[in-house]
Enzyme design. Sequence first.
Site, PDB file in Angstrom:
ATOM      1  CG  ASP A   1      12.448 -32.286 -17.147  1.00 40.20           C
ATOM      2  OD1 ASP A   1      11.667 -32.425 -16.189  1.00 40.20           O
ATOM      3  OD2 ASP A   1      12.354 -32.925 -18.210  1.00 40.20           O
TER       4      ASP A   1
ATOM      5  CG  ASN B   1      20.367 -28.287 -22.044  1.00 42.51           C
ATOM      6  OD1 ASN B   1      20.357 -28.804 -23.164  1.00 42.51           O
ATOM      7  ND2 ASN B   1      19.277 -28.188 -21.290  1.00 42.51           N
ATOM      8  CD  GLU B   2      16.515 -27.262 -23.163  1.00 45.52           C
ATOM      9  OE1 GLU B   2      15.981 -27.089 -22.067  1.00 45.52           O
ATOM     10  OE2 GLU B   2      16.155 -28.139 -23.960  1.00 45.52           O
TER      11      GLU B   2
ATOM     12  CG  ASN C   1      18.061 -29.296 -26.837  1.00 46.05           C
ATOM     13  OD1 ASN C   1      18.888 -29.864 -27.551  1.00 46.05           O
ATOM     14  ND2 ASN C   1      18.281 -29.033 -25.564  1.00 46.05           N
TER      15      ASN C   1
ATOM     16  CE1 TYR D   1      11.758 -33.224 -26.411  1.00 48.67           C
ATOM     17  CE2 TYR D   1      12.947 -31.146 -26.344  1.00 48.67           C
ATOM     18  CZ  TYR D   1      12.870 -32.491 -26.043  1.00 48.67           C
ATOM     19  OH  TYR D   1      13.876 -33.112 -25.372  1.00 48.67           O
TER      20      TYR D   1
ATOM     21  CE1 TYR E   1       7.074 -30.314 -22.710  1.00 56.14           C
ATOM     22  CE2 TYR E   1       9.136 -30.640 -23.882  1.00 56.14           C
ATOM     23  CZ  TYR E   1       8.350 -30.845 -22.759  1.00 56.14           C
ATOM     24  OH  TYR E   1       8.826 -31.572 -21.710  1.00 56.14           O
TER      25      TYR E   1
ATOM     26  CD  GLU F   1      17.051 -31.920 -24.655  1.00 54.59           C
ATOM     27  OE1 GLU F   1      15.832 -31.659 -24.532  1.00 54.59           O
ATOM     28  OE2 GLU F   1      17.908 -31.636 -23.808  1.00 54.59           O
TER      29      GLU F   1
ATOM     30  CD1 TRP G   1      14.251 -35.396 -23.406  1.00 46.98           C
ATOM     31  CD2 TRP G   1      16.482 -35.324 -23.455  1.00 46.98           C
ATOM     32  NE1 TRP G   1      14.675 -35.081 -22.141  1.00 46.98           N
ATOM     33  CE2 TRP G   1      16.047 -35.040 -22.144  1.00 46.98           C
ATOM     34  CE3 TRP G   1      17.856 -35.366 -23.716  1.00 46.98           C
ATOM     35  CZ2 TRP G   1      16.933 -34.771 -21.104  1.00 46.98           C
ATOM     36  CZ3 TRP G   1      18.731 -35.094 -22.678  1.00 46.98           C
ATOM     37  CH2 TRP G   1      18.259 -34.800 -21.390  1.00 46.98           C
TER      38      TRP G   1
ATOM     39  CE  LYS H   1       9.562 -34.760 -23.863  1.00 47.56           C
ATOM     40  NZ  LYS H   1       9.511 -34.309 -22.447  1.00 47.56           N
TER      41      LYS H   1
HETATM   42  N1  CKX Z   1      15.004 -30.055 -22.651  1.00 50.14           N
HETATM   43  C1  CKX Z   1      11.545 -27.824 -24.343  1.00 50.14           C
HETATM   44  C2  CKX Z   1      15.881 -30.196 -21.489  1.00 50.14           C
HETATM   45  C3  CKX Z   1      15.694 -31.554 -20.886  1.00 50.14           C
HETATM   46  C4  CKX Z   1      14.217 -31.850 -20.639  1.00 50.14           C
HETATM   47  C5  CKX Z   1      13.454 -31.755 -21.938  1.00 50.14           C
HETATM   48  C6  CKX Z   1      12.005 -32.221 -21.730  1.00 50.14           C
HETATM   49  C7  CKX Z   1      13.606 -30.275 -22.333  1.00 50.14           C
HETATM   50  C8  CKX Z   1      12.687 -29.764 -23.367  1.00 50.14           C
HETATM   51  C9  CKX Z   1      12.697 -28.296 -23.570  1.00 50.14           C
HETATM   52  O1  CKX Z   1      16.410 -31.610 -19.687  1.00 50.14           O
HETATM   53  O2  CKX Z   1      14.060 -33.084 -20.018  1.00 50.14           O
HETATM   54  O3  CKX Z   1      11.197 -31.452 -21.314  1.00 50.14           O
HETATM   55  O4  CKX Z   1      11.729 -33.393 -21.953  1.00 50.14           O
END
Ligand code: CKX
Length: 608
Positions: free
Chosen positions: A167, A417-418, A472, A474, A478, A512, A557, A576
């Site tokens: 992203d 990351n993720e 991370n 949300y 989300y 995050e 974040w 964000k």
């Molecule tokens: N995490 C649900 C990785 C970041 C994104 C962030 C977003 C996500 C969220 C994952 O690089 O920017 O969507 O804001």
Amino acid sequence: MLEYSVLYPVNTISRQAVSLDGMWKFKIDWDGAGRREGWQRGLSEFDMIPVPASFQDFYTSKDIREFVGDVWYETDVMIPSAYKEKKIFLRFGCATHFAHVYVNGQPAGEHEGGFLPFSIDITSIAEFDKKNRISVVVNNELSTANLPCGATITLKNGKKKAAPYFDFYNYSGLQRSVNLVVCPKEYIFDYSTTYQLEGNNAKVRYQVETAGEGEVEVELFDADGAGVARSRGREGILAVDNARLWQVRDAYLYTMRIHLCHDGNVIDEYEDQIGIRTVEIRGTKFLINGSPVYLKGFGKHEDSDVAGRGFNMCMMKRDFELMKWIGANSFRTSHYPYDEEIYRMADREGFLILDEVAAVGLFKSTKNFVDVTNGKVTCFFSLDTVPELLRRHLRDIEELIARDKNHPSVVAWSLLNEPETTTDESVPYIEKVFGHALALDPQKRPRTFAEIKNSGPYVCKCHQFSDFICLNRYYGWYIKGGYEISDAFEDFREEMRQWKEVEPDKPFMFTEYGADTLAMEHKLPSVMWSQEYQEEVLEQLHKVFDSLDFVVGEQVWNFADFQTTEGIMRVNGNKKGIFTRQRQPKASAFLLKKRWESLPLDYKGEEA
Ligand code: CKX
């Protein structure tokens, strides 16, 4: 060991770093003809653009901004005959994502991976007392065989398009400084340090690697320039009495001077600043110099108007001023290693860095910010590109640790990351990545990776590799945003209860959390995207963090709004940010300032 030295370029009695930054010739290779036609023999019909910078945001043409493929850069450099008895390197701060370098039309070297420096030895092809032509072809295509992961798709009109599984905008080009580095034929190749505190004193163990024979002498100077310790040999101990430690937001730096000598004469001199400090995880605490610390700060990006991901010294200064103003003490280099100047600044300012390798997008989705939360499984680690990806990932970790191992600010490695971690195939991959970092880091810093919601407590197969768990999350964005927010926070508490069951003896950090917010949008009562809503989400999440003694860090974040690929979920980028992309505060900046200024450094540290 890397085949080239990545020591930060310095000027000393024996070394010269000549900056090649400035306006370079630039040409887009629309049809991919450049390599075939030999554009390294000299560009024709070129434009001029600044280096360092991403090339994308200078132009008014969408086709240029969105261009995927090869772009060519060219400059020249006079190499005087005074350098004849020297080693001559071209050092690139980075080239995103692949580079082939030519000198005077001859192939000189290449590099894979877009966020780490590389040096090319041009001693044997340099022409003296002449201008030498430096040509670089940089390719920015994404795939699942390289970091960061994504795809390159071809539109019906034949044009290529980047489809990132991450992203942030796929900015590319020569985004960091380029230097000509000149040093003696026998030279200091690398050094590393580790620290042991003994009461008021400290032992600094060092190792120096050299290219060539000779004796090594090492001397340590305090901030006033007074010599405090010296030693001889490629390995040794510098004993520092009454050592002044590098502390969080109270940095103290010593200067380490290394000499490579022949018969008592200095052949090469290298100088750097080091900070004496230890890092340790004990139980659920994160310790610096044996004392528990609570991390407050941000996930960031290198991202600014016009320069894109190009290193922007003015932005760097502003960002550190804002981080100090708000009471932060840390940041994660999400989602790739940043420019070296940023680490040097963090060393001086006493910030803690979670240093992240560009292993992002290991989850096959162009809307991963949604899919990583809704339980989708993409079987990423079953892709046939994974062996190639792993090779590059391990290499990136090697380059990262080679570059950053001596920064006192770097207190942990974030190795992915993720990623998708719910399939059996993810396990051997991630295990190798973690083993590699441990083997390479002389300081054995804690390792972690940032975990998505899909990697929940009972389904994640890889959390055991992390020395501390980074989440991370949300909730309120989300997950159950808007009027459902109360359910979100109940779910959040339940998830954390489960995590404590699964990982009872490790510290946790939130790397995050947050909510998209338009800087112009106000609404009472709040709605999603309004400034008021961002404040509410943060306030509620902080309450949960505060109730959990094993949560020892919060990195919101994001520090600032940043550019992403366009789409219906993004309003000209990810919003964000606590600051706008122009680095002005949103309302929640004041909320965070109040909170972070009131939290002591050893918050929740009692029983460590
Ligand atoms: N995490 C649900 C990785 C970041 C994104 C962030 C977003 C996500 C969220 C994952 O690089 O920017 O969507 O804001």
